[in-house]
Design an enzyme around this catalytic site. Sequence first.
Site, PDB file in Angstrom:
ATOM      1  N   HIS A 257       0.846  -1.196   0.000  1.00 41.85           N
ATOM      2  CA  HIS A 257       0.000   0.000   0.000  1.00 41.85           C
ATOM      3  C   HIS A 257       0.875   1.236   0.000  1.00 41.85           C
ATOM      4  CE1 HIS A 257      -3.275   2.757   0.968  1.00 41.85           C
ATOM      5  NE2 HIS A 257      -4.076   1.784   0.571  1.00 41.85           N
ATOM      6  N   ASP A 308      -8.009  -5.366  -0.805  1.00 45.83           N
ATOM      7  CA  ASP A 308      -8.378  -6.221  -1.932  1.00 45.83           C
ATOM      8  C   ASP A 308      -8.064  -7.699  -1.718  1.00 45.83           C
ATOM      9  OD1 ASP A 308      -9.494  -4.373  -3.738  1.00 45.83           O
ATOM     10  OD2 ASP A 308      -7.502  -3.615  -4.256  1.00 45.83           O
TER      11      ASP A 308
HETATM   12  C1  LIG Z   1      -7.801  -0.482  -3.060  1.00 42.93           C
HETATM   13  C2  LIG Z   1      -6.385  -0.380  -3.433  1.00 42.93           C
HETATM   14  O1  LIG Z   1      -6.078   0.292  -4.364  1.00 42.93           O
HETATM   15  S1  LIG Z   1      -5.228  -1.164  -2.491  1.00 42.93           S
HETATM   16  C3  LIG Z   1      -3.928  -1.544  -3.606  1.00 42.93           C
HETATM   17  C4  LIG Z   1      -4.362  -2.621  -4.572  1.00 42.93           C
HETATM   18  N1  LIG Z   1      -3.263  -3.004  -5.466  1.00 42.93           N
HETATM   19  C5  LIG Z   1      -2.573  -4.149  -5.299  1.00 42.93           C
HETATM   20  O2  LIG Z   1      -2.834  -4.949  -4.420  1.00 42.93           O
HETATM   21  C6  LIG Z   1      -1.519  -4.414  -6.331  1.00 42.93           C
HETATM   22  C7  LIG Z   1      -0.216  -4.890  -5.674  1.00 42.93           C
HETATM   23  N2  LIG Z   1       0.402  -3.823  -4.933  1.00 42.93           N
HETATM   24  C8  LIG Z   1       1.111  -2.858  -5.559  1.00 42.93           C
HETATM   25  O3  LIG Z   1       1.296  -2.865  -6.776  1.00 42.93           O
HETATM   26  C9  LIG Z   1       1.690  -1.722  -4.727  1.00 42.93           C
HETATM   27  O4  LIG Z   1       1.957  -2.167  -3.411  1.00 42.93           O
HETATM   28  C10 LIG Z   1       0.770  -0.496  -4.687  1.00 42.93           C
HETATM   29  C11 LIG Z   1       0.388  -0.092  -6.119  1.00 42.93           C
HETATM   30  C12 LIG Z   1      -0.479  -0.794  -3.923  1.00 42.93           C
HETATM   31  C13 LIG Z   1       1.502   0.650  -3.985  1.00 42.93           C
HETATM   32  O5  LIG Z   1       2.503   1.028  -4.825  1.00 42.93           O
HETATM   33  P1  LIG Z   1       3.733   1.990  -4.476  1.00 42.93           P
HETATM   34  O6  LIG Z   1       3.498   2.737  -3.249  1.00 42.93           O
HETATM   35  O7  LIG Z   1       3.975   2.773  -5.711  1.00 42.93           O
HETATM   36  O8  LIG Z   1       4.883   0.989  -4.193  1.00 42.93           O
HETATM   37  P2  LIG Z   1       5.846   0.364  -5.302  1.00 42.93           P
HETATM   38  O9  LIG Z   1       5.072  -0.306  -6.383  1.00 42.93           O
HETATM   39  O10 LIG Z   1       6.811   1.417  -5.708  1.00 42.93           O
HETATM   40  O11 LIG Z   1       6.549  -0.737  -4.431  1.00 42.93           O
HETATM   41  C14 LIG Z   1       7.648  -0.490  -3.537  1.00 42.93           C
HETATM   42  C15 LIG Z   1       8.486  -1.759  -3.445  1.00 42.93           C
HETATM   43  O12 LIG Z   1       7.680  -2.803  -2.888  1.00 42.93           O
HETATM   44  C16 LIG Z   1       7.498  -3.843  -3.823  1.00 42.93           C
HETATM   45  N3  LIG Z   1       6.099  -4.232  -3.797  1.00 42.93           N
HETATM   46  C17 LIG Z   1       5.046  -3.411  -3.601  1.00 42.93           C
HETATM   47  N4  LIG Z   1       3.925  -4.119  -3.651  1.00 42.93           N
HETATM   48  C18 LIG Z   1       4.268  -5.386  -3.881  1.00 42.93           C
HETATM   49  C19 LIG Z   1       3.535  -6.564  -4.035  1.00 42.93           C
HETATM   50  N5  LIG Z   1       2.198  -6.561  -3.980  1.00 42.93           N
HETATM   51  N6  LIG Z   1       4.185  -7.709  -4.252  1.00 42.93           N
HETATM   52  C20 LIG Z   1       5.536  -7.730  -4.300  1.00 42.93           C
HETATM   53  N7  LIG Z   1       6.288  -6.630  -4.160  1.00 42.93           N
HETATM   54  C21 LIG Z   1       5.663  -5.474  -3.964  1.00 42.93           C
HETATM   55  C22 LIG Z   1       7.832  -3.251  -5.171  1.00 42.93           C
HETATM   56  O13 LIG Z   1       8.235  -4.225  -6.099  1.00 42.93           O
HETATM   57  C23 LIG Z   1       8.924  -2.276  -4.812  1.00 42.93           C
HETATM   58  O14 LIG Z   1      10.107  -3.008  -4.610  1.00 42.93           O
HETATM   59  P3  LIG Z   1      11.526  -2.395  -5.055  1.00 42.93           P
HETATM   60  O15 LIG Z   1      11.704  -1.167  -4.207  1.00 42.93           O
HETATM   61  O16 LIG Z   1      12.474  -3.491  -4.739  1.00 42.93           O
HETATM   62  O17 LIG Z   1      11.402  -2.076  -6.501  1.00 42.93           O
HETATM   63  O1  LIG Z   2      -5.774   4.582  -0.851  1.00 41.32           O
HETATM   64  C1  LIG Z   2      -5.280   3.935  -1.792  1.00 41.32           C
HETATM   65  O2  LIG Z   2      -4.252   4.282  -2.385  1.00 41.32           O
HETATM   66  C2  LIG Z   2      -5.910   2.700  -2.260  1.00 41.32           C
HETATM   67  C3  LIG Z   2      -6.909   2.126  -1.302  1.00 41.32           C
HETATM   68  O3  LIG Z   2      -6.598   1.434  -0.368  1.00 41.32           O
HETATM   69  C4  LIG Z   2      -8.314   2.457  -1.521  1.00 41.32           C
HETATM   70  O4  LIG Z   2      -8.639   3.217  -2.446  1.00 41.32           O
HETATM   71  O5  LIG Z   2      -9.171   1.943  -0.776  1.00 41.32           O
END
Ligand SMILES: CC(=O)SCCNC(=O)CCNC(=O)[C@H](O)C(C)(C)COP(=O)(O)OP(=O)(O)OC[C@H]1O[C@@H](n2cnc3c(N)ncnc32)[C@H](O)[C@@H]1OP(=O)(O)O
Ligand SMILES: O=C([O-])CC(=O)C(=O)O
Length: 371
Positions: A257, A308
């Site tokens: 997150h 999620d």
């Molecule tokens: C309702 C919602 O929107 S909740 C979020 C729903 N989305 C997901 O579950 C998709 C999976 N999660 C992700 O892609 C990310 O954690 C996000 C998009 C939620 C947050 O993204 P950001 O804050 O931009 O973090 P970012 O993607 O830069 O990740 C930071 C580090 O953690 C790692 N990381 C983050 N999430 C994950 C994951 N789910 N699985 C494995 N590694 C991860 C990244 O690979 C990155 O590693 P690095 O620094 O070695 O390159």
């Molecule tokens: O806040 C965020 O970036 C994503 C999230 O958890 C939501 O929209 O519920």
Amino acid sequence: MTSSKGLEGVVATQSAISSIIDDTLTYVGYDIDDLAVNASFEEVIYLLWHQRLPKADELVELKQQLADNMAVPQAVLDHFKTYDIKHVHPMAALRTAVSMLGLFDEEAEVMEPEANYRKAIKIQAKISTLVTAFGRIRNGQEPVAPKTDLSFAANFLYMLSGELPEAIEEEAFNKALVLHADHELNASTFTARVAVATLSDVYSGVTAAIGALKGPLHGGANEQVMKMLTEIGSVDNVETVINEKLANKEKIMGFGHRVYRKGDPRAKHLRDMSQKLTKIRGEEKWYDMSVKIDEIVTGQKNLPPNVDFYSASVYHSLNIEHDLFTPIFAVSRTSGWLAHILEQYSNNRLIRPRAEYIGPGMQTYVPVEER
Ligand SMILES: CC(=O)SCCNC(=O)CCNC(=O)[C@H](O)C(C)(C)COP(=O)(O)OP(=O)(O)OC[C@H]1O[C@@H](n2cnc3c(N)ncnc32)[C@H](O)[C@@H]1OP(=O)(O)O
Ligand SMILES: O=C([O-])CC(=O)C(=O)O
């Protein structure tokens, strides 16, 4: 000028709707843990739109207004039959359908606060009808008319399946709606605010937000979680598959997150529901697999599950088709989007950040035949 990639850490607006401070989520100052256990989704809608909980008569009035506005124009339903519905993602259909609703609303362009509030009620009421009708029409079934004496949660399940939900199903679905309703300046809410800050209309704001929610890094992750669970298939396969994904630097859907560090406070409520519902269904494997994935990803990467992750096995246990998970998120989050849209209108300024330019320096135009 320096930029923050993904606007991380940038405070882009003020809002009185929801807050995330030290991993605690509140709606208008009410802890999500409190609301998840005690509130109906209708109360939460009122809370987000008025920044206070409704009195009994105000709640009755809101429920009546929602019930009165659930019917959608026949032309919007007929539109579902004009394309190859089985090959269209329901979020794409929803995006178009909500946009179409605006074409049938004679107040669509009226910007008075009262008219915008009426539009909020109309959109919140109709979005359930759209998602459930889509789900039925693509399976060759007729849409089911709402029962106006049911709760918002029960009505959704009724319109989708044609059967009255059991009490535990209504309770679980209501809780899921409450937990997904708002979340500060997440990507789709930000999108909605940017759209309406140009003084574009409410339908444009919600349509834009649906487009942003659809992606797998945001709301689309719940469908991807279920895809992953289905592919893994059994608890015995979890370790191998997840370790391989992590070794390949693949993202595990439903984890991580942008804002939470210790964990998403909504996840534990969904986890509990997942445990309860999968047991009732005699399909504990979805919960068991989820817990094992959680142990590995949280243990190895220190990335706790987000909203999620466990919602996937909850919705699956409610017999909901997997690609309807994100539209259900949209049904709930519409309440938050609308709250933010109304708040944006009430104290508007165009949202227009800058970009740090990293392209070439000044160049001189060369005619095409000389390049
Ligand atoms: C309702 C919602 O929107 S909740 C979020 C729903 N989305 C997901 O579950 C998709 C999976 N999660 C992700 O892609 C990310 O954690 C996000 C998009 C939620 C947050 O993204 P950001 O804050 O931009 O973090 P970012 O993607 O830069 O990740 C930071 C580090 O953690 C790692 N990381 C983050 N999430 C994950 C994951 N789910 N699985 C494995 N590694 C991860 C990244 O690979 C990155 O590693 P690095 O620094 O070695 O390159
Ligand atoms: O806040 C965020 O970036 C994503 C999230 O958890 C939501 O929209 O519920």
